[in-house]
Design a protein around this motif. Sequence first.
Motif, short mmCIF file in Angstrom:
data_model
loop_
_atom_site.label_atom_id
_atom_site.label_comp_id
_atom_site.label_asym_id
_atom_site.label_seq_id
_atom_site.Cartn_x
_atom_site.Cartn_y
_atom_site.Cartn_z
N THR A 1 0.79 -1.13 0.05
CA THR A 1 0.03 -0.20 -0.07
C THR A 1 0.96 1.26 -0.18
O THR A 1 2.06 0.96 0.38
CB THR A 1 -1.02 -0.16 1.16
OG1 THR A 1 0.02 0.17 2.48
CG2 THR A 1 -1.78 -1.29 1.48
N SER B 1 3.06 4.85 4.87
CA SER B 1 2.60 5.82 5.78
C SER B 1 3.60 6.41 6.88
O SER B 1 3.52 7.19 7.68
CB SER B 1 1.32 5.50 6.68
OG SER B 1 0.38 5.08 5.77
N THR B 2 4.62 5.48 6.89
CA THR B 2 5.76 5.55 7.97
C THR B 2 7.28 5.69 7.24
O THR B 2 7.35 4.90 5.94
CB THR B 2 5.76 4.58 9.05
OG1 THR B 2 5.99 3.40 8.44
CG2 THR B 2 4.36 4.34 9.48
N ARG C 1 -3.18 9.78 10.78
CA ARG C 1 -1.59 10.07 10.59
C ARG C 1 -0.99 9.32 12.00
O ARG C 1 0.22 8.76 12.12
CB ARG C 1 -1.33 11.58 10.51
CG ARG C 1 -1.36 12.27 9.13
CD ARG C 1 -0.91 13.65 9.46
NE ARG C 1 -1.20 14.38 8.18
CZ ARG C 1 -2.30 15.36 8.10
NH1 ARG C 1 -3.07 15.49 9.10
NH2 ARG C 1 -2.49 15.84 6.96
N SER D 1 -4.96 2.85 6.81
CA SER D 1 -3.92 3.60 7.21
C SER D 1 -4.06 4.97 6.56
O SER D 1 -4.86 5.20 5.86
CB SER D 1 -2.53 2.86 6.35
OG SER D 1 -2.50 2.96 5.17
N TYR D 2 -3.04 5.71 6.98
CA TYR D 2 -3.08 7.10 6.41
C TYR D 2 -2.88 7.18 4.77
O TYR D 2 -3.56 7.86 4.14
CB TYR D 2 -2.04 8.09 7.10
CG TYR D 2 -2.01 9.63 6.53
CD1 TYR D 2 -3.19 10.22 6.92
CD2 TYR D 2 -1.10 10.00 5.64
CE1 TYR D 2 -3.28 11.70 6.20
CE2 TYR D 2 -0.89 11.43 5.06
CZ TYR D 2 -2.21 12.10 5.50
OH TYR D 2 -2.24 13.30 5.17
N GLY D 3 -2.03 6.17 4.16
CA GLY D 3 -1.70 6.17 3.02
C GLY D 3 -3.14 5.78 2.11
O GLY D 3 -3.50 6.13 1.05
N ASP D 4 -3.88 4.75 2.99
CA ASP D 4 -5.09 4.25 2.20
C ASP D 4 -6.00 5.24 2.14
O ASP D 4 -6.62 5.47 1.26
CB ASP D 4 -5.65 2.85 3.10
CG ASP D 4 -4.87 1.89 3.08
OD1 ASP D 4 -4.01 1.63 2.06
OD2 ASP D 4 -4.74 0.96 4.10
N THR E 1 4.62 16.43 -1.58
CA THR E 1 3.58 16.67 -0.45
C THR E 1 3.10 18.21 -0.42
O THR E 1 2.14 18.63 -0.04
CB THR E 1 3.73 16.08 0.71
OG1 THR E 1 4.05 14.73 0.76
CG2 THR E 1 2.64 16.22 1.96
N PRO F 1 -3.80 3.78 12.43
CA PRO F 1 -4.72 3.31 11.53
C PRO F 1 -6.22 3.30 12.04
O PRO F 1 -6.12 3.39 13.36
CB PRO F 1 -4.35 2.08 11.02
CG PRO F 1 -2.74 2.06 11.39
CD PRO F 1 -2.62 2.77 12.53
N GLU G 1 8.06 1.92 6.16
CA GLU G 1 7.30 1.53 4.92
C GLU G 1 7.92 2.24 3.95
O GLU G 1 7.92 1.44 2.66
CB GLU G 1 5.72 1.91 5.22
CG GLU G 1 5.16 1.00 6.30
CD GLU G 1 3.69 1.30 6.71
OE1 GLU G 1 3.29 0.65 7.36
OE2 GLU G 1 3.39 2.48 6.28
N SER G 2 8.15 3.53 3.91
CA SER G 2 8.72 4.38 2.69
C SER G 2 10.05 3.59 2.22
O SER G 2 10.23 3.63 1.03
CB SER G 2 8.89 5.69 2.93
OG SER G 2 7.72 6.16 3.38
#
Length: 514
Positions: free
Chosen positions: A156, A159-160, A302, A318-321, A398, A305, A163-164
């Motif tokens: 996905t 968001s962190t 943010r 999640s924030y990305g979702d 962003t 989740p 994860e990035s």
Amino acid sequence: MVGRVMTLRALARVAVAGATACLLGVPPAAAASDGPPAELPGVAWGDCDGLGAEFQCARVAVPLDWDDPSGEQIELAVIRRLASRPDERIGSMFVNPGGPGQSGVGLVRDSGADLDEWGDGRFDIVGWDPRGTNDSTPVRCFADDADEAEFWAGVTVPSTPAESAAYQEKTVDLARRCGEVSGDLLSHITTADTARDLDRLRALVGEEKITYVGLSYGSMIGQTYANLFPGRVRAMVLDGLVDAVDQTSSMEANVSNAVSAADEVFAQFVALCQAAATGECALAGHGEPVADRVARLFARARLAPLPAPNADPPGELSYGDLLVSTFNPLRLPLTWPQFAADLDAAAEGDATALLTAARAMQTPVGYRASVWSSAVSCGDGPARVSSADWPAQVTRFTTAGELWGPVLAWWLWAPCASGWPADATGRYAGPWNARTENPILLLSARYDPGTPYRNAVTAESRLGNAVLLTLDGYGHPSYQVPSACLDEARQRYLVDLVTPPKGTTCQPDDRPFG
């Protein structure tokens, strides 16, 4: 723009890339570099499996490299819907739905009747899957579907930081895989290559000059065609304008432009919700301004989740979702009441609807469409900065667009910035001021989240002969909102080549929230 198909005035949904029509083979066409010779054979049209007699399908061969027209050939999937008023037929009207990478075959198959009305029934409507995508010779990055599904499982928008970093490593692996499987194709799928394909198709169907409708990224194909072949344009409608300079300058400029309008449109959504009559917008009437309620929802996401207990399977948003879940609704203002209800449910503790929407876009098939978008865009305007610099670049995107900056940073920019294995020497990067004999008609909603309105204003001044018609409303592209005024102007132009006066504005027939 990015690889998500919308049929005409459809409810918000994701349509998978790829067409289901059975396309019949034809012999390779004779090759030419700057324009097909008169003796080129026509298209060997055949029946489309499962479609009515008004549809015809074919496969057409074109050169992989237009600088070597007698060399390796690739195939284009093509479809046409015959004019409903054949006795008054004007010619063929080519259409492209955008992306890059959306299916023109699917557009004509699913929305041919609407497009027929655009031309008052007097055109055969011709769509094709651009090279590198769908049922034309496609970019492939995996040995098979199982390998593809395994690669994208659980991925996905991050968001962190952790994860990035993991996503950045995955894009490096993705670029390597695409190069291994697709090879030289990656260097020959630019918009200029597609414009040359379009010119070949024009000649094959027997048109001296082209009539073309380009939606969203399809406007980039149109701008490129008009500048490569200005003398071959009869009529051209471009709806939802891509900035041609930003598209071809760099991936960084391209993404910064593409994400820059969504925040303004979201602010309009919030303001209209606040002003709506009682009961028309679910986010209103909770003892606080709608803007505050929405801001608190995003702030909570943010931090952690949000629960989605009724999703299938149950999960967390999640924030990305959450950012991904805005991608379709913002383009379709007639769905804003439902979008408001989904946001309100999340604010009340159940983000099921938002998670379901985000999951529908983040599937192996959805990621395949995103890769096609990246592959075309990487060739048009290569990345100038490595994806290893993602902290600074995601911050940059962003800043340009808080809602969609992180999404397109990872979907579109990161693969191109991860050692994308292409050398697109055939790309076209301007000039963009060629003058066509007849004006090009530009359409744009004033609040377009996908292609900023300023792009259309710039294109009108940049092109040698263009007229901008503005829809005083919302949507991407403008056809997403019914407007009798806009429909009449489009049809009059396509049929009679009459443009409205410069500065003309149309009103939508409906407004969000009643």
